[in-house]
Design an enzyme around this catalytic site. Sequence first.
Site, PDB file in Angstrom:
ATOM      1  N   TYR A  28       0.835  -1.207   0.000  1.00  0.00           N
ATOM      2  CA  TYR A  28       0.000   0.000   0.000  1.00  0.00           C
ATOM      3  C   TYR A  28       0.873   1.263   0.000  1.00  0.00           C
ATOM      4  O   TYR A  28       0.560   2.249  -0.656  1.00  0.00           O
ATOM      5  CB  TYR A  28      -0.934   0.006   1.217  1.00  0.00           C
ATOM      6  CG  TYR A  28      -1.661   1.317   1.415  1.00  0.00           C
ATOM      7  CD1 TYR A  28      -2.527   1.803   0.430  1.00  0.00           C
ATOM      8  CD2 TYR A  28      -1.456   2.092   2.555  1.00  0.00           C
ATOM      9  CE1 TYR A  28      -3.178   3.025   0.597  1.00  0.00           C
ATOM     10  CE2 TYR A  28      -2.108   3.305   2.722  1.00  0.00           C
ATOM     11  CZ  TYR A  28      -2.967   3.766   1.746  1.00  0.00           C
ATOM     12  OH  TYR A  28      -3.596   4.971   1.893  1.00  0.00           O
ATOM     13  N   GLN A 131      -5.632  18.616   4.778  1.00  0.00           N
ATOM     14  CA  GLN A 131      -5.834  18.325   3.347  1.00  0.00           C
ATOM     15  C   GLN A 131      -7.270  17.896   3.127  1.00  0.00           C
ATOM     16  O   GLN A 131      -7.776  16.982   3.786  1.00  0.00           O
ATOM     17  CB  GLN A 131      -4.884  17.207   2.897  1.00  0.00           C
ATOM     18  CG  GLN A 131      -5.089  16.780   1.446  1.00  0.00           C
ATOM     19  CD  GLN A 131      -5.963  15.540   1.307  1.00  0.00           C
ATOM     20  OE1 GLN A 131      -5.944  14.672   2.179  1.00  0.00           O
ATOM     21  NE2 GLN A 131      -6.753  15.463   0.239  1.00  0.00           N
ATOM     22  N   TYR A 133     -10.180  16.408   0.616  1.00  0.00           N
ATOM     23  CA  TYR A 133     -10.758  15.840  -0.598  1.00  0.00           C
ATOM     24  C   TYR A 133     -12.181  16.370  -0.628  1.00  0.00           C
ATOM     25  O   TYR A 133     -13.007  15.935   0.180  1.00  0.00           O
ATOM     26  CB  TYR A 133     -10.784  14.302  -0.525  1.00  0.00           C
ATOM     27  CG  TYR A 133      -9.490  13.609  -0.856  1.00  0.00           C
ATOM     28  CD1 TYR A 133      -8.794  13.900  -2.026  1.00  0.00           C
ATOM     29  CD2 TYR A 133      -8.979  12.624  -0.017  1.00  0.00           C
ATOM     30  CE1 TYR A 133      -7.608  13.239  -2.335  1.00  0.00           C
ATOM     31  CE2 TYR A 133      -7.790  11.961  -0.325  1.00  0.00           C
ATOM     32  CZ  TYR A 133      -7.119  12.277  -1.492  1.00  0.00           C
ATOM     33  OH  TYR A 133      -5.950  11.628  -1.807  1.00  0.00           O
ATOM     34  N   THR A 159      -6.748  18.710  -2.586  1.00  0.00           N
ATOM     35  CA  THR A 159      -6.098  17.811  -3.560  1.00  0.00           C
ATOM     36  C   THR A 159      -6.950  17.674  -4.822  1.00  0.00           C
ATOM     37  O   THR A 159      -8.128  17.344  -4.777  1.00  0.00           O
ATOM     38  CB  THR A 159      -5.850  16.430  -2.916  1.00  0.00           C
ATOM     39  OG1 THR A 159      -4.947  16.614  -1.824  1.00  0.00           O
ATOM     40  CG2 THR A 159      -5.252  15.453  -3.904  1.00  0.00           C
ATOM     41  N   ARG A 168      -3.956   0.310  -8.959  1.00  0.00           N
ATOM     42  CA  ARG A 168      -2.794  -0.211  -8.219  1.00  0.00           C
ATOM     43  C   ARG A 168      -2.903  -1.727  -8.253  1.00  0.00           C
ATOM     44  O   ARG A 168      -3.777  -2.313  -7.615  1.00  0.00           O
ATOM     45  CB  ARG A 168      -2.792   0.323  -6.792  1.00  0.00           C
ATOM     46  CG  ARG A 168      -2.732   1.827  -6.788  1.00  0.00           C
ATOM     47  CD  ARG A 168      -2.310   2.473  -5.500  1.00  0.00           C
ATOM     48  NE  ARG A 168      -2.426   3.916  -5.690  1.00  0.00           N
ATOM     49  CZ  ARG A 168      -3.120   4.734  -4.914  1.00  0.00           C
ATOM     50  NH1 ARG A 168      -3.714   4.266  -3.843  1.00  0.00           N
ATOM     51  NH2 ARG A 168      -3.209   6.024  -5.195  1.00  0.00           N
ATOM     52  N   LYS A 256      -3.088  21.119  -4.255  1.00  0.00           N
ATOM     53  CA  LYS A 256      -2.073  20.063  -4.411  1.00  0.00           C
ATOM     54  C   LYS A 256      -2.419  19.158  -5.593  1.00  0.00           C
ATOM     55  O   LYS A 256      -3.585  18.786  -5.761  1.00  0.00           O
ATOM     56  CB  LYS A 256      -2.025  19.233  -3.121  1.00  0.00           C
ATOM     57  CG  LYS A 256      -1.151  17.991  -3.169  1.00  0.00           C
ATOM     58  CD  LYS A 256      -1.048  17.361  -1.782  1.00  0.00           C
ATOM     59  CE  LYS A 256      -0.191  16.113  -1.762  1.00  0.00           C
ATOM     60  NZ  LYS A 256      -0.865  14.918  -2.282  1.00  0.00           N
ATOM     61  N   HIS A 280       1.545  13.050  -6.995  1.00  0.00           N
ATOM     62  CA  HIS A 280       0.981  12.164  -5.965  1.00  0.00           C
ATOM     63  C   HIS A 280       1.921  10.972  -5.716  1.00  0.00           C
ATOM     64  O   HIS A 280       1.479   9.852  -5.475  1.00  0.00           O
ATOM     65  CB  HIS A 280      -0.406  11.668  -6.429  1.00  0.00           C
ATOM     66  CG  HIS A 280      -1.403  11.434  -5.326  1.00  0.00           C
ATOM     67  ND1 HIS A 280      -2.432  12.282  -5.041  1.00  0.00           N
ATOM     68  CD2 HIS A 280      -1.539  10.411  -4.439  1.00  0.00           C
ATOM     69  CE1 HIS A 280      -3.169  11.799  -4.040  1.00  0.00           C
ATOM     70  NE2 HIS A 280      -2.636  10.666  -3.652  1.00  0.00           N
ATOM     71  N   ARG A 283       1.291   7.861  -7.931  1.00  0.00           N
ATOM     72  CA  ARG A 283       0.231   6.905  -7.558  1.00  0.00           C
ATOM     73  C   ARG A 283      -1.064   7.071  -8.355  1.00  0.00           C
ATOM     74  O   ARG A 283      -1.986   6.298  -8.186  1.00  0.00           O
ATOM     75  CB  ARG A 283      -0.106   7.068  -6.063  1.00  0.00           C
ATOM     76  CG  ARG A 283       0.975   6.543  -5.168  1.00  0.00           C
ATOM     77  CD  ARG A 283       0.782   7.013  -3.738  1.00  0.00           C
ATOM     78  NE  ARG A 283      -0.262   6.329  -2.995  1.00  0.00           N
ATOM     79  CZ  ARG A 283      -0.107   5.171  -2.365  1.00  0.00           C
ATOM     80  NH1 ARG A 283       1.053   4.550  -2.428  1.00  0.00           N
ATOM     81  NH2 ARG A 283      -1.094   4.639  -1.684  1.00  0.00           N
TER      82      ARG A 283
HETATM   83  C1  LIG Z   1       0.256   5.598   1.364  1.00  0.00           C
HETATM   84  C2  LIG Z   1      -0.044   6.946   0.769  1.00  0.00           C
HETATM   85  C3  LIG Z   1      -1.257   7.568   1.015  1.00  0.00           C
HETATM   86  C4  LIG Z   1      -1.536   8.829   0.483  1.00  0.00           C
HETATM   87  N1  LIG Z   1      -2.723   9.452   0.787  1.00  0.00           N
HETATM   88  C5  LIG Z   1      -2.943  10.726   0.339  1.00  0.00           C
HETATM   89  C6  LIG Z   1      -4.115  11.434   0.734  1.00  0.00           C
HETATM   90  O1  LIG Z   1      -4.957  10.936   1.480  1.00  0.00           O
HETATM   91  N2  LIG Z   1      -4.285  12.687   0.241  1.00  0.00           N
HETATM   92  C7  LIG Z   1      -3.367  13.282  -0.597  1.00  0.00           C
HETATM   93  O2  LIG Z   1      -3.557  14.428  -1.003  1.00  0.00           O
HETATM   94  N3  LIG Z   1      -2.257  12.621  -0.977  1.00  0.00           N
HETATM   95  C8  LIG Z   1      -2.019  11.381  -0.517  1.00  0.00           C
HETATM   96  N4  LIG Z   1      -0.865  10.726  -0.864  1.00  0.00           N
HETATM   97  C9  LIG Z   1       0.144  11.426  -1.688  1.00  0.00           C
HETATM   98  C10 LIG Z   1       1.121  12.183  -0.777  1.00  0.00           C
HETATM   99  O3  LIG Z   1       0.477  13.225  -0.098  1.00  0.00           O
HETATM  100  C11 LIG Z   1       2.291  12.764  -1.568  1.00  0.00           C
HETATM  101  O4  LIG Z   1       1.808  13.553  -2.631  1.00  0.00           O
HETATM  102  C12 LIG Z   1       3.216  11.681  -2.120  1.00  0.00           C
HETATM  103  O5  LIG Z   1       3.338  10.625  -1.199  1.00  0.00           O
HETATM  104  C13 LIG Z   1       4.596  12.270  -2.397  1.00  0.00           C
HETATM  105  O6  LIG Z   1       5.430  11.315  -2.967  1.00  0.00           O
HETATM  106  P1  LIG Z   1       6.454  10.405  -2.140  1.00  0.00           P
HETATM  107  O7  LIG Z   1       5.640   9.351  -1.472  1.00  0.00           O
HETATM  108  O8  LIG Z   1       7.345   9.864  -3.183  1.00  0.00           O
HETATM  109  O9  LIG Z   1       7.141  11.311  -1.127  1.00  0.00           O
HETATM  110  C14 LIG Z   1      -0.587   9.462  -0.349  1.00  0.00           C
HETATM  111  C15 LIG Z   1       0.643   8.825  -0.594  1.00  0.00           C
HETATM  112  C16 LIG Z   1       0.917   7.586  -0.044  1.00  0.00           C
HETATM  113  C17 LIG Z   1       2.264   6.960  -0.300  1.00  0.00           C
END
Ligand SMILES: Cc1cc2nc3c(=O)[nH]c(=O)nc-3n(C[C@H](O)[C@H](O)[C@H](O)COP(=O)(O)O)c2cc1C
Length: 380
Positions: A28, A131, A133, A159, A168, A256, A280, A283
Amino acid sequence: MTSLSQIQCLEDFKRLAKRKLPGFAFDYIEEGCNDDCAIRRNRRVLDEVLLEPHYLTSYREPDTQVNLFGKAYASPFGIAPLGLSGLIWPNASIMHARGAKQANIPFVLSTVATISIEQAAKEAGDNFWFQLYPPADRGICIDLMQRAWQSGCRNLVVTLDVPTPSRRIKAIKSGLSVPPKVSVSNVLQAACRPHWSMATLKQGMPEFANLTPYMGDAANNMQDAANFIRTTMRDVVDLHYLQWIREHWQGNLIVKGVLGVADAKDLALLQVDGLVVSNHGGRQLDAAASPLEVLTDIKQLVAEDLLLMADSGIASGVDVARYLAMGAEAVLLGRGFMYAVAAKQQIGVHHYIELLQIELQQVLSQLHCNDVQSLIKHLG
Ligand SMILES: Cc1cc2nc3c(=O)[nH]c(=O)nc-3n(C[C@H](O)[C@H](O)[C@H](O)COP(=O)(O)O)c2cc1C
């Protein structure tokens, strides 16, 4: 038992996290989407950013402080919003909030984290950002914003880049979704990780603490909770919705997930206060540009009007310096802070922040760069 002195970089945290977490929880964090091209691209582009030392200039102890939206922070990096954080470790977000407060860096709580706005504010104080949504139900949206404001939050991060769930592959196969699929494989994976299983059993099933007040009876049943989130919480965040949020949020509004000049231009016209240029963490869109590839163009367009932050792919203090040299004023890190919690819980968070600070100080000293704002002059 791995001692802290044996953890000196993100890879060390990640290796230990893999040993501590059931496979589905580790995946995850680690997974990007589709073929993980965007993750690889983030790393490749970062590695190409070179920094030039100015050895002959005068030099003093470097200053890593930044001022973001009127508050001074000790370092130019913060903890990104991380949803479903309680899956990685019970109270992971509390550990992040405490780490951020102690080190005086921003902590951004996700709408879908597993602690509430009120808990986050109590732990992180004025280091707490929220943050959002934006939900389809505007009444819930207003309520979330009011709760954040009343808890003392002044920085709202909306976001943009999740208009649809991404693909995924490992998560689809393991059934990691809402509601989670209890497969034989998942149960076996958990059984092989007794520390994680005991901690999780003791705390109970993680829940979306910010959203339960709106769920009514649906909160008692995973399937109903899933339907609630699917229908009530999801909406397309277009310019009209953002305009409406701008009208209803009196604090700083940060958007974001921006990856293009066209969106950045519209957002500047909307008078938002900041952007997080981000894919993100790779992702959402596997064919996405790395934020570093679009940062310069976006900066040229909007730097006068708003504060530019960025994230995605950052592992170390050297990477932080690279992003700042390319024009970001501050950055966020996601996965690193998840691995830190999984590996060593609270002390893992403190240790990771400390490593990032040491690495950043070292690279500034090496470059003869006196403060983080001057990194831009060291782009090689
Ligand atoms: C496990 C996980 C959960 C995330 N959940 C959110 C979220 O709820 N809201 C959001 O805006 N970004 C979410 N993100 C994105 C992060 O805020 C961020 O943009 C991203 O992790 C940055 O890249 P990095 O993991 O390489 O540092 C998530 C990322 C991960 C890895």
